[in-house]
Design an enzyme around this catalytic site. Structure first.
Site, PDB file in Angstrom:
ATOM      1  N   LYS A 308      79.513  14.382  61.450  1.00 30.52           N
ATOM      2  CA  LYS A 308      78.814  13.456  60.657  1.00 30.52           C
ATOM      3  C   LYS A 308      79.480  13.358  59.398  1.00 30.52           C
ATOM      4  O   LYS A 308      79.496  12.150  58.851  1.00 30.52           O
ATOM      5  CB  LYS A 308      77.323  13.742  60.541  1.00 30.52           C
ATOM      6  CG  LYS A 308      76.327  13.814  61.597  1.00 30.52           C
ATOM      7  CD  LYS A 308      75.137  14.182  61.659  1.00 30.52           C
ATOM      8  CE  LYS A 308      74.097  14.569  62.904  1.00 30.52           C
ATOM      9  NZ  LYS A 308      72.868  15.246  62.535  1.00 30.52           N
ATOM     10  N   VAL A 309      80.019  14.442  58.979  1.00 32.77           N
ATOM     11  CA  VAL A 309      80.523  14.496  57.783  1.00 32.77           C
ATOM     12  C   VAL A 309      81.857  15.065  57.931  1.00 32.77           C
ATOM     13  O   VAL A 309      82.160  15.933  58.630  1.00 32.77           O
ATOM     14  CB  VAL A 309      79.809  15.249  56.645  1.00 32.77           C
ATOM     15  CG1 VAL A 309      80.890  15.939  55.426  1.00 32.77           C
ATOM     16  CG2 VAL A 309      78.529  14.659  56.248  1.00 32.77           C
TER      17      VAL A 309
END
Lengths: 339, 339, 339, 339
Positions: A308-309
């Site tokens: 996600k990051v």
């Protein structure tokens, strides 16, 4: 004969210089009568704990503005009743953010103020809800409490009338939630409104849990008589596409909850240019901490395991009340960019 | 036929105007490139939650400076390793505070920096203690960690040598803890030192739990060979007298713990001029919340039941990291008083 | 043609089995009408977050009892007013703990109950301090509040009379704080008293911040007229020696603060048998979290960098209210050891 | 001559007996090797802080079972990955709860386990994500982290295949989210599944933010090719009707978020029998506290001002990790009701 404890303890430890080489020393900041917010935040770069994180949040949000970045903002918690509405609207108008994901409640309270209604301050909740009166008494007066903020039922009555008027103007076609929200915003005129600002500036506003708000409630009440079709899932396409075309992607997450997860979920599945994986920047301001395993308090490191990051993202989590941190970050970044 | 829900619900509720009369409405703050910290804090007076409390803390701390007030400051938590040392020292030098109650750890780390040693920033703890190295590795390197701050054993070795040197100069008489601390401060020269600043400016520094620190440890080690007599209870007399002669009494409590309780305990027992009872002003900045029943998180209202805080006191509790709030409050108050 | 997202995403990832090999799967616990606390805690070993940590705390505290271990207990927070007094006293009497380090407040409230006085439950603080009455009203009634517990000034008056009576029996010699506390305990007779139990069972009780309590206050008041000499630093010798001779050392830390630090500080400096360094077992139950950099919330990993906790120690931190976790841990361990 | 401080202070205070009359004194609980969970919880009724609240939660949840009550349960936070799945499924099967409102994530992880996949325990996150490996490394291995729990991408690949298979069996008609979830559950067979249990026992499961989950993601992906129509608002009708016909209404709120708000919103608008207004029972277990103004941490008193909770409701908020409190409450209530 006294044998110094620490001298004995440190024997054999490697040379201090080499080990701590490259680390920045903590340095105190000097504050004068004319220290600007920008200067203060610059000074706090050499502090630790929350102070250092606040300074880093300012640095990252500044870089998100100066590098070509699609800027997503998550808005959870009762930020509008708390007074953050103007700041959020102006972030949108001045394009400090490009995409908004919010809870339904913040839209509800934004519209209430756009209709001329108010939230009221009681200053403290320490002696009952309202001075020496309690919440059951507030109920008899048609007053609803949000911590140290009050709002009258009349405000919700006015919201209801407004929303039903809007719904009557909606066509019979199926709407995505984003489209549905946009139509509501088109009926507002208050330039300080988050939603109105977003509609005017073509900043999409997503609200996946809209059913869980007064807007959802009135949509359902309206549907008992009229036609109104809003699809639960259509928004994902648009949000994922926003990520897919983003040169860089950054997120300012205020408060966790559904908005955080929805942004991160899109970051996870969106196909990105080669070598990219997840958000390039992420700032998280939350009163939740990681220790209970909740998504709201989850670290941005944990988000890297999901993709996600990005592994190489610039990230910071500031633990604390967003109503304290947001105005400071905004003021410092505006000062730094002089706009 | 649609019967509006809120209209039905609000029937019989008293007139909105009369009920919410006298309450201030929430108002958003506008932030520009040149908004000063003072202006921002003034603007946040019309916000709620943490933002409103921060603004109130600025207002109260300002009034504590302009009214004739004896200003007590409690310092708990690792504020010195976090970089708050200069701010605290300058608060003392500029007499924003008149009396300090602190944990032993903050004195220890203040002295370490006064001796020329440093704390170092690792920026984040998310991937082990120090990048990809863990705390057991730090141990082998003689490096000690305080969240995202590192300090080397050498710094403690230097502290030890310094303290034993000071102890040798102490006479055989019995000292109170406050007197004992003062002698240590007299041997420092760093103007950024909290303790040196206090000694120079005749600001008494109390540390009831001094035994629970490296200073206490070295005092005990020294006593194995030399003579050093420090009484556990003598300080109370001096602290209580400071309250007794205070025209008004105000407290800035950073972080709870023993410093908070010690100030409040003195406020409880000190005889005050007629009609006075407890502190006239109290600002509390803490990450503890009331729900676990701890003194650190206890409300200032609760303190009124004990008489620690006056029924009519101006009070505010700001829930959050003092390293974030303190610099802002100080900057705003300095800006407001122009000094 | 639909290309499954996760199949694409997982391509190239190493074989699941090999990577997660050796890790235990999460397994739900089945709860019936006759599930015992011991069984429940055993079942929760295969849960995560707080549940898994609670189960681990039970396992470690059990091992601390069955291995030859000197067991230190830190007691912070208002555990006695909350009703944990009997549990703590019985832990001492049954020698589940060997050494106690406490805040002064817990001793004060322990003595108050030993003198026949009571704390009272108000059940909730949500509508003012006491139903519809506020803290200022409590003040007029001589009632003092500790979150949802009340105590009357009469209890403190009785404490005062008792303590002054004890002080009159003390000799003119210099006492360590531990010795001073022991004398107080010798004048109590209530078998449910923590302090009385400790004195009877030769469990030393340390309280480095005793000055920061009503006991310290009355010691000082007494000293205005009589002689009473208590040394601030003498205790360290005894505590360090307890560590030095411990075959293994374990700590049950309830709530952080000075008790946690004092135990850890002694663990840091105590010379241990070859190869030993710090505590072998550590259980920490705290409402503080690491993110604010405070010692109370600091991880036990961080303590390893200092050598306070051994690299190979069995440790667990349970984030939460000790009044919830302590009874469960005690009940499970008593069930498991059948005593 | 010594003038006792507290005697002087308490002069004029009203008689202790009359003031504290009717309040229950704090009483310690005695714990033996055979103390049952039910007995322990009964004993904790005379404790304060979290312990007293836990005891009260057990009492209220018991009464919700013995009085004719429609029991709503909100499930937020990663309770399934944490190992609470079996407990939740059995609460449904044994009809301790009648209606479930959940986050999408808990459904996702429930289905994953129903498909035979597992979550894995790493025990601690203190030295990186997985021993000495960090989250970026987990990403390369296809492993996703939820605090101290790991799950492999393969589990999500299997979820995807399952869901797309289910979607193909769905008709072209418009579904409410509740109906959509029910169809998914009909394709599961694991009796330990929350969703399967609910479908079998006719316990409706609501998930207003379903779009904010892997289920929502795959629903959207499927819609790119096939037809799948799920309405965002239709559920409210059913939930409101469940309240409207409830003789009494009670809620067990695990963790705040959307599930809490959705239940409370329905309680607010549902027409109830004369004199009724909001929930009759409410138990809230949350790591959020009220001080940040968030709905998740909002007190149940605040909910009374809105009419979400009845003025005369029996309520308790337990601040802490639901994975700790839930098993205890369930075990105590099962013991008390002997089923």
């Amino acid at each position: 004969m006294y044998c110094p404890f620490w001298q004995w303890r440190t024997r054999g430890a490697m040379d201090e210089e080499s080990q701590l080489n490259g680390l920045r020393p903590v340095k105190g900041v000097r504050i004068g009568a004319h220290t600007s917010i920008d200067e203060l935040m610059t000074g706090l770069r050499s502090s630790a704990f929350g102070a250092g994180r606040l300074a880093k949040a300012v640095d990252i949000f500044t870089e998100m503005q100066t590098e070509e970045t699609t800027k997503f903002m998550g808005v959870a918690g009762a930020l509008v009743p708390a007074g953050m509405r103007t700041i959020l609207a102006e972030l949108i108008r001045d394009r400090y953010v490009d995409v908004v994901v919010t809870t339904g409640a913040n839209l509800v309270h934004d519209i209430i103020e756009a209709l001329g209604e108010h939230h009221y301050l009681i200053g403290s909740t320490s002696t009952g809800a309202y001075g020496d009166r309690d919440d059951a008494w507030l109920r008899t007066q048609g007053i609803d409490r949000i911590y140290d903020v009050l709002v009258h039922d009349e405000a919700f009555a006015r919201l209801e009338a407004f929303l039903h008027g809007v719904f009557e103007h909606m066509s019979g076609r199926r709407y995505s939630i984003r489209e549905f929200i946009t139509v509501i915003g088109e009926h507002l005129s208050d330039p300080d409104s988050i939603l109105r600002s977003a509609v005017e500036c073509n900043v999409p506003v997503f609200c996946p849990a809209i059913a869980d708000s007064m807007i959802g409630l009135h949509a359902w009440l309206y549907k008992q008589m009229g036609s109104l079709e809003v699809d639960a899932f259509d928004d994902l396409k648009e949000l994922v596409e926003l990520f897919s075309v983003a040169p860089r992607a950054g997120a300012l997450i205020l408060g966790g909850g559904v908005p955080k997860n929805f942004i991160f979920q899109a970051a996870l599945v969106a196909p990105r240019p080669a070598g990219k994986d997840g958000l390039d920047y992420a700032i998280q301001i939350t009163t939740s901490t990681p220790e209970d395993g909740s998504l709201s308090g989850a670290t941005l490191e944990e988000a890297k395991s999901w993709g996600k990051v990005s592994e190489h993202a610039k990230t910071v989590t500031l633990y604390g009340d967003a109503t304290v941190a947001l105005p400071l970050i905004v003021a410092a970044v505006r000062g730094r960019l002089n706009r």
